[in-house]
Scaffold this motif. Structure first.
Motif, PDB file in Angstrom:
ATOM      1  N   ARG A 514     -47.803   1.027   6.509  1.00 50.08           N
ATOM      2  CA  ARG A 514     -49.258   1.057   6.626  1.00 50.08           C
ATOM      3  C   ARG A 514     -49.830   2.191   5.786  1.00 50.08           C
ATOM      4  NH1 ARG A 514     -53.709   2.693   9.763  1.00 50.08           N
ATOM      5  NH2 ARG A 514     -55.022   0.944  10.437  1.00 50.08           N
ATOM      6  N   GLY A 515     -50.982   1.926   5.144  1.00 51.02           N
ATOM      7  CA  GLY A 515     -51.723   2.947   4.436  1.00 51.02           C
ATOM      8  C   GLY A 515     -53.203   2.804   4.750  1.00 51.02           C
ATOM      9  N   GLU A 516     -53.915   3.946   4.900  1.00 50.66           N
ATOM     10  CA  GLU A 516     -55.314   3.890   5.307  1.00 50.66           C
ATOM     11  C   GLU A 516     -56.106   4.987   4.608  1.00 50.66           C
ATOM     12  OE1 GLU A 516     -57.753   4.903   9.329  1.00 50.66           O
ATOM     13  OE2 GLU A 516     -56.189   3.385   9.539  1.00 50.66           O
ATOM     14  N   ILE A 517     -57.362   4.663   4.254  1.00 47.28           N
ATOM     15  CA  ILE A 517     -58.292   5.628   3.667  1.00 47.28           C
ATOM     16  C   ILE A 517     -59.600   5.554   4.449  1.00 47.28           C
ATOM     17  CG2 ILE A 517     -59.576   6.315   1.608  1.00 47.28           C
ATOM     18  CD1 ILE A 517     -57.433   5.012  -0.076  1.00 47.28           C
ATOM     19  N   PHE A 518     -60.124   6.725   4.817  1.00 47.68           N
ATOM     20  CA  PHE A 518     -61.406   6.789   5.528  1.00 47.68           C
ATOM     21  C   PHE A 518     -62.288   7.842   4.871  1.00 47.68           C
ATOM     22  CE2 PHE A 518     -64.150   8.967   8.564  1.00 47.68           C
ATOM     23  CZ  PHE A 518     -64.930   7.909   9.001  1.00 47.68           C
ATOM     24  N   LEU A 519     -63.575   7.530   4.753  1.00 42.82           N
ATOM     25  CA  LEU A 519     -64.559   8.480   4.241  1.00 42.82           C
ATOM     26  C   LEU A 519     -65.842   8.309   5.034  1.00 42.82           C
ATOM     27  CD1 LEU A 519     -65.266  10.605   2.055  1.00 42.82           C
ATOM     28  CD2 LEU A 519     -66.153   8.713   0.670  1.00 42.82           C
ATOM     29  N   GLY A 520     -66.449   9.422   5.471  1.00 44.65           N
ATOM     30  CA  GLY A 520     -67.649   9.314   6.286  1.00 44.65           C
ATOM     31  C   GLY A 520     -68.525  10.546   6.222  1.00 44.65           C
ATOM     32  N   GLN A 521     -69.755  10.401   6.768  1.00 43.99           N
ATOM     33  CA  GLN A 521     -70.737  11.483   6.783  1.00 43.99           C
ATOM     34  C   GLN A 521     -71.760  11.175   7.868  1.00 43.99           C
ATOM     35  OE1 GLN A 521     -73.622  11.628   3.596  1.00 43.99           O
ATOM     36  NE2 GLN A 521     -73.492  13.872   3.414  1.00 43.99           N
ATOM     37  N   SER A 522     -72.471  12.186   8.327  1.00 47.03           N
ATOM     38  CA  SER A 522     -73.568  11.971   9.270  1.00 47.03           C
ATOM     39  C   SER A 522     -74.831  12.627   8.725  1.00 47.03           C
ATOM     40  CB  SER A 522     -73.232  12.540  10.654  1.00 47.03           C
ATOM     41  OG  SER A 522     -73.172  13.951  10.623  1.00 47.03           O
TER      42      SER A 522
END
Length: 698
Positions: A514-522
């Protein structure tokens, strides 16, 4: 196979595949003669005696009397219940519980299959060996330890448990070594098996450069409880650092005490104590007892009932850091918490929860004290539409009451009151929506999931009447970005309204990879009264960008990279990377950390460190290993390094390593230490510690 009966002499003789059973013992041989008048059994040829307790003895010839309790044997060999074995030219069995052997050899190593006559890795040879089954002990006289057939150690007397008992009084394996703080040192302890429910250990560590350190521990197990009390005491000198100046402290009583207890009151309640105390900051590290920075003392009671939990506890802390960040830690007298969770889908299709807490912080002298009580009631529900849209609805209400005395702000500004009272209330709601999209391929599936949340809350005025005791170290990251309240404690509340958004993508193999990428902001709608401090990543309307990249490839790779980028110029604020991997005989990993310095805070210096480790197996038994930690900060340089070689065999293990630590002398850590550990199966481990060669103020 055949049986002869001599009635005149009352002798029965059996020949061929003979098996004789008596009093739980089984005797097998090619030929057995039994004299009924004298109750004597004589066995010859491939003799095997199986004891009811599990031991097995082999011999060329056996002669046993008194229901096979006493006897004589030649060419005797034994296999014990723990797999250990021995042999002797001859042996005498006495009273059915003691076996005395001449010219005997004991080992826990299995014989070589290709060459059974090859000497084992280790063995104990002695002029006389006594196996006392009643005492469950093996005793050696004029014993020598042989490694691969070569004598390396001699002792006129040696004994150890026979493997059939878990608890036995006796001297434990000693420890010896060299250390720049202690000099040549030797540690010896005696274990006292008082009974099946309690034991004690007492001993001492003697060294050439300091006075002896007395050590002791008492343990007891009750029907529904357990208690352990241990510690040490000595009288010695030490180094201490104050205001950047290192000075010698002479002739002090020094020591430590540790108490652990647990009481299972019933199936719902339990209580316990975890307490640790030390006389000074350097003691634990100087005497190689512990590398802890802060000692915690806790007395508590807990209740478990279904999904509900409650606890009441008191805590006291002892800061034994030798750096200038050492602080007087407040005591918690007491803290009360209770958490209640409703059944799923039972309340408006969702589940309710309630939390109640009370806390009293007490400091010595005229330093700030605080009392806090609060309650929270919330509800949440998860909805999944026919089109695959996933929505979480959460709402909560909270109230807190504070009383503060000896306020810190009063000592800074004389016009401020010395005490304060405050009550606040807060309500909040959040709707989080995500839309996971999946595309399946032959060996993998791709997932793309946009997620957004709207959080609305009432306005909470932050003022000096409510101090910040437990919410000072909040930092935004990929784990807490979508939390309704991102503070680490209760003293601060993330109020008003904001929107949070992010994108998660993943490749998921059907083989578990498994490979995962997450990017976020508020984004916070209001710029006024931001409750977050500089460096949190949340102190502006637009939060810093946070992300995470993970890869899981079974034993080959487990990597996790977390980052925080400034919302204005994308500059790096924090990076954390962890890596573990296995490539054939090589196992390696490491951790990298970077955190930008924050002007006007306690952490003004940029922190950057890299730690790595590796182990390489030359073959199934031999391996080499190493690890290091390097600091890229202002005082750049190597902090620790360790390397060595080891062997893990079927009955023997050995490891030798060297470790270099670069800190201030007053910490008790600085220096180079050489370790040697030798383990002999069933006999224990011999270990040296602390051959300290050098030290450095760096």
């Amino acid at each position: 196979d055949t049986l002869e009966n001599d009635e005149n002499n009352q002798i029965v003789t059996a020949v061929g595949n003979v098996e004789l059973i008596q009093s739980g013992r089984i005797l097998k041989a090619d030929r057995v003669s039994y004299n009924l008048a004298t109750d004597t059994v004589r066995a010859e040829g491939n003799v095997v005696l199986n004891e009811a307790t599990g031991e097995t003895y082999f011999a060329d010839e056996f002669e046993l009397t008194d229901q096979m309790k006493d006897g004589f044997a030649t060419g005797i060999r034994g296999l014990l219940t723990d797999g250990a074995r021995f042999s002797a030219t001859e042996g005498r069995r006495i009273g059915g519980t003691k076996l005395v052997m001449d010219d005997a050899v004991y080992t826990a190593c299995e014989p070589c299959k290709d060459n059974p006559e090859k000497p084992p890795v280790w063995q104990l040879a002695a002029s006389e060996v006594i196996h006392d089954e009643e005492e469950q002990r093996i005793i050696y006289r004029n014993a020598r330890l042989e490694m691969l057939g070569v004598p390396v150690l001699y002792t006129p007397y040696f004994s150890h448990p026979d493997g059939s008992v878990k608890q036995k009084s006796g001297f434990l394996v000693p420890g010896f070594g060299f250390d720049s703080e202690l000099g040549t040192n030797y540690q010896q302890e005696y274990y006292w098996a008082i009974d099946e429910s309690k034991d004690a250990t007492i001993g001492a560590m003697v060294a050439t450069d300091v006075n002896p350190l007395l050590l002791g521990e008492y343990r007891q197990r009750f029907e529904n409880a357990a208690l352990s009390i241990g510690g040490g005491i000595t009288y010695s000198d030490r180094l201490d650092t104050s205001a950047g100046i290192t000075e010698q402290k002479n002739d002090e009583v020094r020591g430590h005490l540790k108490v652990d207890g647990l009481w299972d009151i019933n199936d719902k309640w339990r209580a316990g104590i975890d307490s640790e105390w030390v006389s000074d900051d350097q003691y634990m590290r100087q005497y190689n007892i512990s590398a802890q920075d802060i000692l915690e003392n806790r007395v508590y009671a807990e209740r478990f009932s279904g999904r509900n939990y409650a606890t009441v506890q008191t805590l006291a802390f002892q800061d034994i850091r030798t750096s200038n960040r050492q602080e007087d830690q407040p005591g918690i007298l007491p803290e009360i918490k209770a958490s209640f969770i409703g059944e799923p889908n039972q309340t408006l299709g969702g589940r309710w929860h309630a939390n109640v807490s009370a806390l009293s912080l007490v400091r010595e002298g005229n330093d700030q004290d605080m009392g806090r009580a609060g309650a929270e009631l919330g509800w949440e529900r998860k909805l999944i539409s026919d089109s695959g849209l996933v929505t979480k609805i959460m709402t909560s209400g909270r109230a807190d009451a504070y009383y503060v005395s000896d306020r810190d702000v009063a000592s800074v500004t004389a016009a401020r009151s010395n005490s304060s009272k405050a009550v606040r209330g807060f309500i909040q709601g959040q709707v989080e929506t995500s839309y996971p999209m999946v595309n399946r391929f032959e060996n993998v599936q791709a997932v793309l999931e946009p997620v957004a949340a709207l959080t609305v809350g009432s306005n909470v005025n932050v003022n000096d009447d409510i101090p910040n005791e437990d919410s000072q170290d909040t930092v935004v990251d990929s784990m807490n970005l979508f939390e309704p309240d991102r503070f680490s404690g209760l003293d601060r509340i993330e109020d008003r309204s904001r929107v949070t958004y992010g994108l998660r993508s993943a490749l998921e193999g059907y083989n578990g990879y498994r490979g995962e990428i997450f990017l976020g902001q508020s984004y916070r709608f209001d710029s006024d009264d931001n409750p977050f401090t500089a460096g949190s990543g949340l102190d502006e309307k637009e939060s810093d960008y946070v992300g995470q990249i993970t890869a899981q490839l079974g034993d080959y790779l487990d990597a996790n990279y977390r980052f925080q980028l400034d919302s204005n110029d994308f500059s790096s604020q924090r990076h954390e990377a962890d890596l573990q991997s296995s490539l054939g005989p090589l196992i390696y990993g490491g951790r990298y950390f970077y955190g930008v310095g924050l002007q006007g805070t306690e952490v003004e210096e940029t922190r950057e460190q890299l730690t790595g480790y590796a182990t390489y197996y030359l073959n199934p038994e031999w391996y080499v290993f190493g690890s290091a930690r390097y600091d890229f900060g202002i005082d750049e340089g190597l902090r620790t390094a360790r390397y060595g070689v080891g062997y893990n065999g079927q009955c023997f293990n050995v490891a030798a390593s060297a470790q270099r630590t670069l800190t201030r002398d007053s910490t008790g850590d600085s220096g180079t230490e050489i370790f040697l550990r030798i383990g002999l199966k069933t006999l224990g481990e011999f270990e040296t510690s602390g051959l300290s060669v050098n030290s450095s103020e760096e």
